[in-house]
Design an enzyme around this catalytic site. Structure first.
Site, PDB file in Angstrom:
ATOM      1  N   TYR A 176       0.822  -1.213   0.000  1.00  0.00           N
ATOM      2  CA  TYR A 176       0.000   0.000   0.000  1.00  0.00           C
ATOM      3  C   TYR A 176       0.860   1.269   0.000  1.00  0.00           C
ATOM      4  CZ  TYR A 176      -4.783  -1.708   0.731  1.00  0.00           C
ATOM      5  OH  TYR A 176      -6.027  -2.255   0.579  1.00  0.00           O
ATOM      6  N   LYS A 209       2.622 -15.338   2.878  1.00  0.00           N
ATOM      7  CA  LYS A 209       2.851 -16.131   1.659  1.00  0.00           C
ATOM      8  C   LYS A 209       4.352 -16.419   1.614  1.00  0.00           C
ATOM      9  CE  LYS A 209       1.448 -17.883  -2.308  1.00  0.00           C
ATOM     10  NZ  LYS A 209       0.521 -19.033  -2.425  1.00  0.00           N
ATOM     11  N   ASP A 259      -3.483 -17.980   0.680  1.00  0.00           N
ATOM     12  CA  ASP A 259      -4.467 -18.647  -0.189  1.00  0.00           C
ATOM     13  C   ASP A 259      -5.248 -19.691   0.606  1.00  0.00           C
ATOM     14  OD1 ASP A 259      -2.069 -20.058   0.015  1.00  0.00           O
ATOM     15  OD2 ASP A 259      -2.087 -20.784  -2.058  1.00  0.00           O
ATOM     16  N   ASP A 309      -6.707  -6.730   3.996  1.00  0.00           N
ATOM     17  CA  ASP A 309      -7.789  -6.057   3.275  1.00  0.00           C
ATOM     18  C   ASP A 309      -8.715  -7.102   2.661  1.00  0.00           C
ATOM     19  OD1 ASP A 309      -9.204  -3.951   1.945  1.00  0.00           O
ATOM     20  OD2 ASP A 309      -8.136  -4.473   0.112  1.00  0.00           O
ATOM     21  N   ASP A 313     -12.685  -8.647   4.167  1.00  0.00           N
ATOM     22  CA  ASP A 313     -13.936  -8.599   3.395  1.00  0.00           C
ATOM     23  C   ASP A 313     -14.564  -9.990   3.332  1.00  0.00           C
ATOM     24  OD1 ASP A 313     -13.742  -5.863   2.794  1.00  0.00           O
ATOM     25  OD2 ASP A 313     -14.444  -6.180   0.739  1.00  0.00           O
TER      26      ASP A 313
HETATM   27  C1  IPM Z   1     -10.634  -0.881   3.615  1.00  0.00           C
HETATM   28  C2  IPM Z   1     -10.821  -0.293   2.240  1.00  0.00           C
HETATM   29  C3  IPM Z   1      -9.662   0.626   1.936  1.00  0.00           C
HETATM   30  C4  IPM Z   1      -8.392  -0.201   1.956  1.00  0.00           C
HETATM   31  C5  IPM Z   1      -9.780   1.417   0.627  1.00  0.00           C
HETATM   32  C6  IPM Z   1     -11.073   2.201   0.562  1.00  0.00           C
HETATM   33  C7  IPM Z   1      -8.594   2.315   0.382  1.00  0.00           C
HETATM   34  O1  IPM Z   1     -10.966  -1.305   1.297  1.00  0.00           O
HETATM   35  O2  IPM Z   1     -10.575  -0.113   4.595  1.00  0.00           O
HETATM   36  O3  IPM Z   1     -10.553  -2.099   3.722  1.00  0.00           O
HETATM   37  O4  IPM Z   1      -8.017  -0.814   0.932  1.00  0.00           O
HETATM   38  O5  IPM Z   1      -7.732  -0.245   2.994  1.00  0.00           O
HETATM   39 MG    MG Z   2     -11.076  -3.274   2.111  1.00  0.00          MG
END
Ligand code: IPM
Ligand code: MG
Length: 354
Positions: A138, A188, A220, A244, A248
């Site tokens: 990042y 990884k 993975d 990240d 999700d």
């Molecule tokens: C998160 C989001 C952010 C990230 C984006 C919006 C930059 O996906 O907070 O997980 O990638 O960190």
């Molecule tokens: Mg995210």
């Protein structure tokens, strides 16, 4: 306590308004919290030509904690990269040195039916993902898009220093100590040197926490295991990009991404608190969004920055109560429950709080 409130874009202002109702209710009982609002993301760009305006950063620096809604919207997608809303979010994380991102995924039993996974896979779920937030690909340099040998190439750098890994390791082990004393480090290392170092440092730090059972998993496989049998995990720790993605995936276990709060902490437990979902431009301004992730972020704020677990429990219990009472925003609605708007949900939580 001084709190910087940054509603941001899309549904950000609606959901933050509900969290502010909860804070106002606590204030009316005598809690000493001062709230001050400022724009960030697209709202920052609109107000000051910058997704993280100087004044917003100053306010955030001076505050004890930051409450953030969400950033981003289609109208900003064509701006130059440094002016896009997401950059404002990444910059505030970096500027405030919020390197430890705590993303819990837990399932309220009543919402088991809202998850896309089988109830027996997710019921009773309670895992915590600790994501490193200010390093990795990042922020690594060099990065860019340039022409090499007559064609364009895009490149980023995955990089972690020992000290960066060590400090997030200590946070993760500390959290694991307060939970089930099991920590799984995700990387990884079969392919990436950066991950090899990550793993070595985790093992080294682990020696200071003999009570915590440390395990290692490739990312993975971790992605698969989170979906297959998530209850094998207690606390996970991982780098910025893997975290990240995995967070999700983990959010879906809980029925809706609209339920999950997060905390991003610095060395001194100063923190920024935000729901893990985005700005949902498609439903913005319609009073449909689920404010519970934002309200639960306020609970995390009381737990981690204000060191007031009693109030944190109280807010979390109020949320449990409205769920048990059958109130549901559209994202978690199932037949036989009562569909409510964003603001009605906020009111219900305030009522349950009392
Ligand atoms: C998160 C989001 C952010 C990230 C984006 C919006 C930059 O996906 O907070 O997980 O990638 O960190
Ligand atoms: Mg995210």
């Amino acid at each position: 306590m001084k709190l910087a409130v940054l509603p941001g874009d899309g549904i950000g202002p609606e959901i933050v308004a509900q969290a502010v109702k909860v804070l106002d209710a606590l204030k009316s009982e005598g809690a000493k919290i001062e709230l001050e609002q400022a724009p960030i993301g697209g709202a920052g760009y609109d107000a000051a030509g910058d997704p993280l305006p100087e004044a917003t950063l100053k306010l955030a620096r001076e505050a004890d904690a930051v409450l953030l809604g969400a950033v981003g919207g289609p109208q900003y997608d064509t701006l130059d990269r440094p002016l896009r809303p997401e950059r404002g979010l990444l910059r505030i994380r970096k500027e405030l040195n919020l390197f430890a991102n705590l993303r819990p995924a837990l399932l309220y039993p009543e919402l088991a039916g809202a998850s896309s996974l089988k109830p027996e896979v997710v019921s009773g779920l309670d895992i915590m993902i600790v994501r490193e937030l200010t390093g990795d690909v990042y922020f690594g340099q060099p990065r860019g898009i340039e022409v090499r040998n007559g064609e364009r190439v895009g490149f980023n750098t995955m990089i972690y220093s020992e000290s960066e890994v060590r400090r997030v390791a200590h946070v993760a082990f500390g959290i694991a100590m307060k939970r089930g004393k099991k920590l799984c480090s995700v990387e990884k290392a079969n392919v990436l040197e950066c991950s090899e170092l990550w793993k070595e440092v985790m093992i080294e730090v682990g020696k200071q926490y003999p009570e915590v059972e440390l395990s290692h998993m490739y990312v993975d496989n971790a992605a698969m295991q989170i979906i297959k049998w998530p209850k094998q995990f207690d606390t996970l720790v991982t780098g910025n990009i893997f975290g990240d993605i995995l967070s999700d995936a983990a959010s879906m276990l809980s029925g809706s991404i609209g339920m999950l709060p997060s905390a991003s902490l610095d060395e001194n437990n100063k923190g920024m608190y935000e729901p893990i979902h985005g700005s949902a431009p498609d439903i913005a301004g319609k009073n449909l969004a689920n404010p519970l992730a934002t309200i639960l972020s306020v609970a995390m704020m009381y737990r981690y920055t204000f060191a007031d677990p009693a109030t944190a429990d109280r807010i979390e219990n109020a949320v449990k109560q409205v769920i048990a009472q059958g109130y549901r925003t559209a994202d978690i609605y199932t037949e036989g429950t009562q569909k409510v708007s964003c603001s009605e949900m906020g009111d219900a939580v305030v009522k349950a709080l009392n």
